[in-house]
Design a protein around this motif. Sequence first.
Motif, PDB file in Angstrom:
ATOM      1  N   GLU A 218       0.812  -0.951  -0.419  1.00  0.00           N
ATOM      2  CA  GLU A 218       0.104   0.239  -0.425  1.00  0.00           C
ATOM      3  C   GLU A 218       0.940   1.628   0.275  1.00  0.00           C
ATOM      4  O   GLU A 218       0.607   2.405  -0.632  1.00  0.00           O
ATOM      5  CB  GLU A 218      -0.809   0.312   1.283  1.00  0.00           C
ATOM      6  CG  GLU A 218      -2.413   0.784   1.237  1.00  0.00           C
ATOM      7  CD  GLU A 218      -3.086   0.783   0.300  1.00  0.00           C
ATOM      8  OE1 GLU A 218      -3.171   2.108  -0.390  1.00  0.00           O
ATOM      9  OE2 GLU A 218      -2.936  -0.093  -0.479  1.00  0.00           O
ATOM     10  N   SER A 219       1.742   1.486   1.051  1.00  0.00           N
ATOM     11  CA  SER A 219       2.882   2.610   0.789  1.00  0.00           C
ATOM     12  C   SER A 219       3.460   2.995  -0.113  1.00  0.00           C
ATOM     13  O   SER A 219       2.942   3.896  -1.055  1.00  0.00           O
ATOM     14  CB  SER A 219       3.957   2.203   1.536  1.00  0.00           C
ATOM     15  OG  SER A 219       4.604   0.888   1.435  1.00  0.00           O
ATOM     16  N   ALA A 220       4.038   1.709  -1.307  1.00  0.00           N
ATOM     17  CA  ALA A 220       4.432   2.217  -2.478  1.00  0.00           C
ATOM     18  C   ALA A 220       3.448   2.951  -3.729  1.00  0.00           C
ATOM     19  O   ALA A 220       3.207   3.361  -4.274  1.00  0.00           O
ATOM     20  CB  ALA A 220       5.027   0.483  -3.609  1.00  0.00           C
ATOM     21  N   ILE A 221       1.782   2.128  -3.274  1.00  0.00           N
ATOM     22  CA  ILE A 221       0.536   2.492  -3.884  1.00  0.00           C
ATOM     23  C   ILE A 221       0.325   3.804  -3.978  1.00  0.00           C
ATOM     24  O   ILE A 221       0.524   5.214  -4.738  1.00  0.00           O
ATOM     25  CB  ILE A 221      -0.118   1.641  -3.711  1.00  0.00           C
ATOM     26  CG1 ILE A 221       0.052  -0.039  -4.360  1.00  0.00           C
ATOM     27  CG2 ILE A 221      -1.286   1.745  -4.819  1.00  0.00           C
ATOM     28  CD1 ILE A 221      -1.182  -0.902  -4.317  1.00  0.00           C
ATOM     29  N   THR A 222       0.709   4.772  -3.118  1.00  0.00           N
ATOM     30  CA  THR A 222       0.322   5.305  -2.468  1.00  0.00           C
ATOM     31  C   THR A 222       1.231   6.991  -2.847  1.00  0.00           C
ATOM     32  O   THR A 222       1.105   7.444  -3.418  1.00  0.00           O
ATOM     33  CB  THR A 222      -0.216   5.529  -0.106  1.00  0.00           C
ATOM     34  OG1 THR A 222      -1.185   5.034  -1.038  1.00  0.00           O
ATOM     35  CG2 THR A 222       0.242   6.891  -0.126  1.00  0.00           C
ATOM     36  N   ALA A 223       2.528   5.912  -2.981  1.00  0.00           N
ATOM     37  CA  ALA A 223       3.508   7.097  -3.293  1.00  0.00           C
ATOM     38  C   ALA A 223       2.653   6.877  -4.676  1.00  0.00           C
ATOM     39  O   ALA A 223       4.010   8.503  -5.511  1.00  0.00           O
ATOM     40  CB  ALA A 223       5.073   6.174  -3.062  1.00  0.00           C
ATOM     41  N   ALA A 224       3.048   6.353  -5.502  1.00  0.00           N
ATOM     42  CA  ALA A 224       1.949   6.503  -6.829  1.00  0.00           C
ATOM     43  C   ALA A 224       1.652   7.418  -6.875  1.00  0.00           C
ATOM     44  O   ALA A 224       1.615   8.460  -8.104  1.00  0.00           O
ATOM     45  CB  ALA A 224       2.762   5.579  -8.034  1.00  0.00           C
ATOM     46  N   LYS A 225       0.628   7.273  -6.104  1.00  0.00           N
ATOM     47  CA  LYS A 225      -0.149   7.903  -7.065  1.00  0.00           C
ATOM     48  C   LYS A 225       0.104   9.589  -5.826  1.00  0.00           C
ATOM     49  O   LYS A 225      -0.028  10.877  -6.898  1.00  0.00           O
ATOM     50  CB  LYS A 225      -1.256   7.939  -6.192  1.00  0.00           C
ATOM     51  CG  LYS A 225      -2.885   8.949  -5.399  1.00  0.00           C
ATOM     52  CD  LYS A 225      -3.485   9.131  -7.271  1.00  0.00           C
ATOM     53  CE  LYS A 225      -4.383   7.995  -7.223  1.00  0.00           C
ATOM     54  NZ  LYS A 225      -5.116   8.339  -8.239  1.00  0.00           N
ATOM     55  N   GLU A 226       0.684   9.841  -4.968  1.00  0.00           N
ATOM     56  CA  GLU A 226       1.319  10.789  -4.390  1.00  0.00           C
ATOM     57  C   GLU A 226       2.174  11.536  -5.891  1.00  0.00           C
ATOM     58  O   GLU A 226       1.797  13.072  -6.463  1.00  0.00           O
ATOM     59  CB  GLU A 226       2.343  11.115  -3.615  1.00  0.00           C
ATOM     60  CG  GLU A 226       0.644  10.986  -2.288  1.00  0.00           C
ATOM     61  CD  GLU A 226       1.406  10.741  -0.989  1.00  0.00           C
ATOM     62  OE1 GLU A 226       3.444  10.691  -1.392  1.00  0.00           O
ATOM     63  OE2 GLU A 226       1.557  10.451  -0.454  1.00  0.00           O
ATOM     64  N   THR A 227       2.972  10.831  -6.677  1.00  0.00           N
ATOM     65  CA  THR A 227       3.932  11.141  -7.797  1.00  0.00           C
ATOM     66  C   THR A 227       3.026  11.858  -8.790  1.00  0.00           C
ATOM     67  O   THR A 227       2.715  13.120  -9.294  1.00  0.00           O
ATOM     68  CB  THR A 227       4.573   9.863  -8.591  1.00  0.00           C
ATOM     69  OG1 THR A 227       5.676   9.329  -7.662  1.00  0.00           O
ATOM     70  CG2 THR A 227       5.415  10.535  -9.295  1.00  0.00           C
ATOM     71  N   ALA A 228       1.972  11.236  -8.851  1.00  0.00           N
ATOM     72  CA  ALA A 228       0.976  11.671  -9.876  1.00  0.00           C
ATOM     73  C   ALA A 228       0.432  12.379 -10.059  1.00  0.00           C
ATOM     74  O   ALA A 228       0.486  13.264 -11.058  1.00  0.00           O
ATOM     75  CB  ALA A 228       0.146   9.715 -10.057  1.00  0.00           C
ATOM     76  N   GLN A 229       0.083  12.871  -9.100  1.00  0.00           N
ATOM     77  CA  GLN A 229      -0.608  14.702  -8.868  1.00  0.00           C
ATOM     78  C   GLN A 229       0.534  15.463  -8.823  1.00  0.00           C
ATOM     79  O   GLN A 229       0.252  16.761  -9.198  1.00  0.00           O
ATOM     80  CB  GLN A 229      -1.393  14.320  -6.983  1.00  0.00           C
ATOM     81  CG  GLN A 229      -1.868  13.369  -6.966  1.00  0.00           C
ATOM     82  CD  GLN A 229      -2.787  13.075  -5.720  1.00  0.00           C
ATOM     83  OE1 GLN A 229      -2.194  13.672  -5.083  1.00  0.00           O
ATOM     84  NE2 GLN A 229      -3.949  12.606  -5.729  1.00  0.00           N
ATOM     85  N   GLU A 230       1.780  14.885  -8.363  1.00  0.00           N
ATOM     86  CA  GLU A 230       2.471  16.369  -8.442  1.00  0.00           C
ATOM     87  C   GLU A 230       2.994  15.838  -9.797  1.00  0.00           C
ATOM     88  O   GLU A 230       3.015  17.610 -10.148  1.00  0.00           O
ATOM     89  CB  GLU A 230       3.460  15.615  -7.970  1.00  0.00           C
ATOM     90  CG  GLU A 230       4.027  15.638  -5.992  1.00  0.00           C
ATOM     91  CD  GLU A 230       4.911  14.997  -5.867  1.00  0.00           C
ATOM     92  OE1 GLU A 230       6.095  14.777  -6.270  1.00  0.00           O
ATOM     93  OE2 GLU A 230       4.750  14.821  -4.212  1.00  0.00           O
ATOM     94  N   LYS A 231       3.289  15.586 -10.606  1.00  0.00           N
ATOM     95  CA  LYS A 231       3.353  15.464 -12.560  1.00  0.00           C
ATOM     96  C   LYS A 231       1.813  15.619 -13.225  1.00  0.00           C
ATOM     97  O   LYS A 231       2.614  15.979 -14.509  1.00  0.00           O
ATOM     98  CB  LYS A 231       3.694  14.207 -12.737  1.00  0.00           C
ATOM     99  CG  LYS A 231       5.153  13.333 -12.042  1.00  0.00           C
ATOM    100  CD  LYS A 231       6.556  13.996 -11.867  1.00  0.00           C
ATOM    101  CE  LYS A 231       7.875  13.257 -11.837  1.00  0.00           C
ATOM    102  NZ  LYS A 231       8.428  14.266 -11.992  1.00  0.00           N
ATOM    103  N   GLY A 232       0.863  15.860 -12.360  1.00  0.00           N
ATOM    104  CA  GLY A 232       0.336  16.406 -12.839  1.00  0.00           C
ATOM    105  C   GLY A 232      -0.698  15.167 -14.191  1.00  0.00           C
ATOM    106  O   GLY A 232      -1.324  15.914 -15.314  1.00  0.00           O
ATOM    107  N   VAL A 233      -0.304  14.132 -13.773  1.00  0.00           N
ATOM    108  CA  VAL A 233      -0.938  13.377 -14.141  1.00  0.00           C
ATOM    109  C   VAL A 233      -2.252  12.482 -13.941  1.00  0.00           C
ATOM    110  O   VAL A 233      -1.983  12.022 -12.315  1.00  0.00           O
ATOM    111  CB  VAL A 233      -0.282  12.511 -14.832  1.00  0.00           C
ATOM    112  CG1 VAL A 233       0.642  12.876 -15.860  1.00  0.00           C
ATOM    113  CG2 VAL A 233       0.529  11.622 -14.068  1.00  0.00           C
TER     114      VAL A 233
END
Length: 308
Positions: A218-233
């Motif tokens: 779950e921690s990796a999935i959450t981090a990936a979601k945050e990265t997507a938000q930061e990148k605007g995707v």
Amino acid sequence: MRKTMLSLLSAGVMVASCSQPQQDNPLLSEWNTPYGIPPFEQVQPEHYMPAFVEAMAQEKAEIDAIVNNPEAPTFANTIEPYEKSGQLLSKASRVFSVLRSAETNDEMQALAMKLTPLLSEHSNSISLNEQLFARIKAVYDQRESANLTGEQLQLLQDIYNGFARGGANLQGEQKEKYRELSQKLSLLTLQFSENCLKETNDYLKVITDSTLLSGLPESAITAAKETAQEKGVEGWAFTLHAPSYIPVMTYADNRDLRKEIYMAYNTQCTHDNEHNNLDVVKELANTRMEVAQLLGYKDYASYMLEDR
């Protein structure tokens, strides 16, 4: 050589470049932090050049004091002060290196391009300093009768070897050739690392199908979601940085996803773009061979393996 240094005189960088008062520059201040950890959050790109300028002024004074000592060379008046010299420079260099790797930006990258040839040239100005090496060699030649401890003998051996492997025994044109090659090596090495860093930072794997996330914690999935938000995707975004790359390779159930990320990671800087390192690697290998042979070794492997 054990130290990383900059040459301000040869580079034409004047003390006038210092716009930050010393007391306002965290790189020039005492670190009243737990365990002496650098106050990374306080360091700004504009702090580096003033810090390096001041550090070089101190380093030059320390080396000059050793060279100009009228007394006969001894472990106490030559080896010890040399070993203790350049502490401020090492302090600033470590912070710059860590932050350039972990939290770089365009300003830091541009500064690295300016500093790298200066670091190389000043390192050469120390390792090829004939008067300094003469004093070190004098102590080294008398080591058997100097009543030194085992630790002192090891330090003396390491310093002498560092100078010898840094071109101190070269003569005339050979020394100038070494200067030229070592500066070329420093620039090629920087170019290689810059290309790797840019290629790593440019990569982004965006996933919109949640089934591809199967197996990931779950921690990796959450981090990936945050990265997507930061990148605007939309969805989840993965990069080639270790906190993103390692969980995918370790836990992802989808073999195709693992393969794609793995191939992206292991083929960095081999693609037909501005970050391609293939020619850089060839030039690095050839230049290293020249350096090794100039120093009397058969090849670069022989040079590297001598003390390993």
